[in-house]
Design a protein around this motif. Sequence first.
Motif, PDB file in Angstrom:
ATOM      1  N   UNK A  18       0.849  -1.248   0.093  1.00  0.00           N
ATOM      2  CA  UNK A  18      -0.160  -0.005   0.105  1.00  0.00           C
ATOM      3  C   UNK A  18       0.749   1.263  -0.046  1.00  0.00           C
ATOM      4  N   UNK A  19       2.205   1.008   0.210  1.00  0.00           N
ATOM      5  CA  UNK A  19       3.241   2.423   0.574  1.00  0.00           C
ATOM      6  C   UNK A  19       3.608   2.686  -1.064  1.00  0.00           C
ATOM      7  N   UNK A  20       3.245   1.873  -2.192  1.00  0.00           N
ATOM      8  CA  UNK A  20       3.509   2.048  -3.287  1.00  0.00           C
ATOM      9  C   UNK A  20       2.717   3.340  -3.822  1.00  0.00           C
ATOM     10  N   UNK A  21       3.117   4.141  -4.853  1.00  0.00           N
ATOM     11  CA  UNK A  21       2.473   5.092  -5.306  1.00  0.00           C
ATOM     12  C   UNK A  21       2.561   5.162  -6.711  1.00  0.00           C
ATOM     13  N   UNK A  27       8.727   2.962  -3.446  1.00  0.00           N
ATOM     14  CA  UNK A  27       9.352   3.773  -2.307  1.00  0.00           C
ATOM     15  C   UNK A  27      10.491   3.759  -2.062  1.00  0.00           C
ATOM     16  N   UNK A  28      11.208   4.843  -1.504  1.00  0.00           N
ATOM     17  CA  UNK A  28      12.668   4.758  -0.807  1.00  0.00           C
ATOM     18  C   UNK A  28      12.625   5.362   0.534  1.00  0.00           C
TER      19      UNK A  28
END
Length: 77
Positions: A18-21, A27-28
Amino acid sequence: MAREVRHDATGPLKVDEDDFDDEKGNIAICMCGLSSEYPFCDGTHRTTRDEEAGTVYRYEDGERREIEEIVYKDSSE
């Protein structure tokens, strides 16, 4: 080079899919401690490119300052 970094988190951050945009992609995680989106990288690390080896820096309000030494109080006092 070294940097004084202060953290106020009291636990880990679990990163999941879910942290991928959709716009930004993968993400980094910030490793320099300067990101305004901490713990995620916002590219602020680019300001550290010209830091000199053997120098300790403190970043405050976006401004970089050289500091001589970080001294810790002896916990037995």
